[in-house]
Design a protein around this motif. Sequence first.
Motif, PDB file in Angstrom:
ATOM      1  N   ILE A  97     -33.727  75.543  96.606  1.00  0.00           N
ATOM      2  CA  ILE A  97     -34.319  76.308  97.691  1.00  0.00           C
ATOM      3  C   ILE A  97     -35.409  77.208  97.121  1.00  0.00           C
ATOM      4  O   ILE A  97     -35.185  77.934  96.146  1.00  0.00           O
ATOM      5  CB  ILE A  97     -33.264  77.151  98.431  1.00  0.00           C
TER       6      ILE A  97
ATOM      7  N   THR B 150     -39.117  79.753  98.101  1.00  0.00           N
ATOM      8  CA  THR B 150     -39.766  80.562  99.139  1.00  0.00           C
ATOM      9  C   THR B 150     -41.279  80.550  98.941  1.00  0.00           C
ATOM     10  O   THR B 150     -41.954  81.561  99.140  1.00  0.00           O
ATOM     11  CB  THR B 150     -39.234  82.008  99.116  1.00  0.00           C
TER      12      THR B 150
ATOM     13  N   ARG C 211     -40.693  81.548 103.269  1.00  0.00           N
ATOM     14  CA  ARG C 211     -39.469  81.276 104.013  1.00  0.00           C
ATOM     15  C   ARG C 211     -38.627  80.350 103.154  1.00  0.00           C
ATOM     16  O   ARG C 211     -39.151  79.575 102.358  1.00  0.00           O
ATOM     17  CB  ARG C 211     -39.753  80.646 105.377  1.00  0.00           C
TER      18      ARG C 211
ATOM     19  N   GLU D 123     -36.683  77.238 102.042  1.00  0.00           N
ATOM     20  CA  GLU D 123     -36.690  75.828 102.422  1.00  0.00           C
ATOM     21  C   GLU D 123     -36.474  74.963 101.185  1.00  0.00           C
ATOM     22  O   GLU D 123     -36.685  75.403 100.041  1.00  0.00           O
ATOM     23  CB  GLU D 123     -38.001  75.453 103.115  1.00  0.00           C
ATOM     24  N   ASN D 124     -36.064  73.745 101.420  1.00  0.00           N
ATOM     25  CA  ASN D 124     -35.872  72.779 100.339  1.00  0.00           C
ATOM     26  C   ASN D 124     -37.202  72.503  99.649  1.00  0.00           C
ATOM     27  O   ASN D 124     -38.229  72.317 100.299  1.00  0.00           O
ATOM     28  CB  ASN D 124     -35.285  71.484 100.921  1.00  0.00           C
TER      29      ASN D 124
ATOM     30  N   ASP E 179     -39.493  69.795 100.841  1.00  0.00           N
ATOM     31  CA  ASP E 179     -40.184  69.927 102.123  1.00  0.00           C
ATOM     32  C   ASP E 179     -41.460  70.755 102.023  1.00  0.00           C
ATOM     33  O   ASP E 179     -42.156  70.931 103.031  1.00  0.00           O
ATOM     34  CB  ASP E 179     -39.253  70.569 103.159  1.00  0.00           C
TER      35      ASP E 179
ATOM     36  N   LYS F 156     -40.029  80.435 114.785  1.00  0.00           N
ATOM     37  CA  LYS F 156     -40.040  79.009 115.102  1.00  0.00           C
ATOM     38  C   LYS F 156     -39.847  78.854 116.595  1.00  0.00           C
ATOM     39  O   LYS F 156     -38.984  79.505 117.200  1.00  0.00           O
ATOM     40  CB  LYS F 156     -38.931  78.290 114.334  1.00  0.00           C
TER      41      LYS F 156
ATOM     42  N   SER G 120     -43.425  76.064 113.553  1.00  0.00           N
ATOM     43  CA  SER G 120     -43.032  77.171 112.677  1.00  0.00           C
ATOM     44  C   SER G 120     -44.296  77.931 112.299  1.00  0.00           C
ATOM     45  O   SER G 120     -45.320  77.314 111.980  1.00  0.00           O
ATOM     46  CB  SER G 120     -42.340  76.652 111.412  1.00  0.00           C
TER      47      SER G 120
END
Length: 748
Positions: A44, A46, A50, A52-53, A56, A379, A384
């Motif tokens: 994870i 940032t 934010r 997120e994986n 991604d 979101k 988003s």
Amino acid sequence: MIRLNSRRVALARGVAVAAVVLGAGLARPVLAAETTAPVLGEVIVTAQKRAENINDVPESLTAISGDKLDAIRSSGGDIRVLSARVPSLVLESSFGRTFPRPYIRGLGNTDFDLNASQPVSFVYDDVVLENPILKGVPLFDIDQVEALRGPQGTLFGRNTPAGVLKFDSVKPSQTFGGYAEASYGTYGTTNLEGAVGGPIVADVLSGRFSALYQHRDNWIDNTFTHQNNATGGYDEYALRGQLMFAPTSQFNALANVHYFHLDGSPQIFRANIIQKGTSDFVPGFDVEKIAQDAQSRSFQKVEETGASLKMNYDFGGPVLTSVTGFEHVKVLSHGDIDGGFGAAFAPPSGPGLIPFPSESADGMPYHAQWSEELRLAGKHDALSYTVGAFYFFEDVKIDSFDYNTLAGGTQDGFAYQHQKTTSWALFGNADYKLTPQWTAGGGLRYSNDSKDFLAQRLVSPIGAPPTAVERANPTSDDVSFNVNTTYALTDDTNLYARIAKGYRAPSIQGRLLFGDTISVARKETLMSYETGFKADLFDKRARVDADVFYYKVDDMQLTAVGGGANFNQLINAKHAEGYGFEFDGEAEPIDHLIFTAGLSYNHTRIDDPNLTVQPCGGGCTVLDPAGALPGTVNINGNSLPNAPRWIANATASYSIPYGDGEFFVFTDWAYRSSINIFLYQSTEFTGQYLLEGGLRLGYRAAGGRWEAAVFGRNITNRIQLEGAIDFNNLTGFVNDPRTIGVEVKTKF
């Protein structure tokens, strides 16, 4: 629109195929593993402000945590231990344990002035660290390090055209816990650190306190003064306290106060260690010996304090975040710059030719940095978004001193600088899910910067008169942006592409001890094009990502360091370009065996047919053609300084269960190919390849309750030139030698 020629397109296609093959090869042993083999944990990050994986995120980045971060920090390493442990990343310093100079994809700044601007930003616990001395704060109680490659001008702002290094400490929680760690090794290298945290008021208030102490004995003998263990040591300690206040599920506030103190040796310059006509060390070079006449007066002191407050309020969807930061640092560093003793006109002198002695100091008696970021993130259906504003103010005063070594170190030169910087920005970033597989996004940022600068030389070390007060007031604004798209080829494989523009504000070089004028570099802009893929393979037992990139810089800010005039000057190159690829991989093919690997290729080139600089003043073999002006050389076509073509790194970890714990072995290796140290090319000022390896062997109790290990850093004892001083002679500085030690750690 920048058009890639066929050779670069072919390279991009080739390295993309190579990355896929390499990724498959890394994970291939998993095919023979049992289906019950463990899976790699989710990473994870940032990077887009934010959580997120990492798969991604449509950009090139590397996250470092856990065993790898612990291992490379063994033996008291400062922030430069990250150099070459991440694709396309190099860090070096001519200042010592503080003032790191970072380079990403070949983009950086060789300037050693305390006011130097760098194109790689450091963000520590959500607060930008602008001054280069601030960037030397130690790493301790760190949750994760993220290296973001390429322009980050939308979410992180100005002075990030090369990328961002992002550091996040472990935060307070409502669960009690902590750790204590101690190590001791070669040269009396001592590292003590620990943290404790947990609830203060149940479900409302939690805290965490972290501390670090690092020490190394003086280990370098001075053969001129016949003093053993004369220099090379340091003492430093750092403290961090955090309070998390969360009275409701909608609101929380995190307060952070921190302190850092360093008392040690500056960078050790070694006179004439390079053999003329080669890039080899002179015969008989010994890393544990120097011969200096000003070393006894050399020292480095740094004291840094800071605080931040991060507040979040959840409106039931959109979250409003405020990050307020204050940083203050003072530094004074005094060194023997010529790296030897005496002078050719005042024998005895040496080692080698010492045309004239150089002993100087730089200090920052006053510094204050304020920053504020306010952003709203949320979101809505497939959208988003993040929108916000940023404000930055810095006030810094710098003193430069020169000393007459031949007169016992009496002060004979003084100049000062004073700069106030004000910057503000508005930004927005959004991602929209066009289909379940396809996401498109982008962002804009408007930045406005102004500087109010003055400098003056009051006393000249060479008998020149005082200068008038020199002033500069550059202002600029710019719009940075990024456009990206991600396509989910499968549930575990994403393809992405990104176009981004970065921006660096105008810079000022105001060192007037040996020159009569200041120099100002125009703003720098960069366009970057990148595409790649990220994938979890074989039921998440392997992870790979790879990218190819191309960038072009307009009005690139460069520093012409030294030369025969011993004077730094900022210049703008009309263009510079770079292209290459990056690869990261991780796999756990069988129980208890984990591999990681990283690889990058960076080709950089200065593109300005009329750009000339003054070459070395120390007798090096210059390889560039003569410039239009007498005493200059043309640097068109040269690679950027400290930009290796190749960087590679790898780690391997294996554990053997025993009792209620396990024996383990961990090894890590980092390689960078040769570098051009300055803007001009010369035989002597070329850093040969550097390969450093580490090893840890030990036992870890169940759940990591405690562990004991022996470790080694730079275990092959490879010593290589890391940098040089070019105005006087063939003087250089080198990496640290091998260290071996023991370490114990407990968690609670």
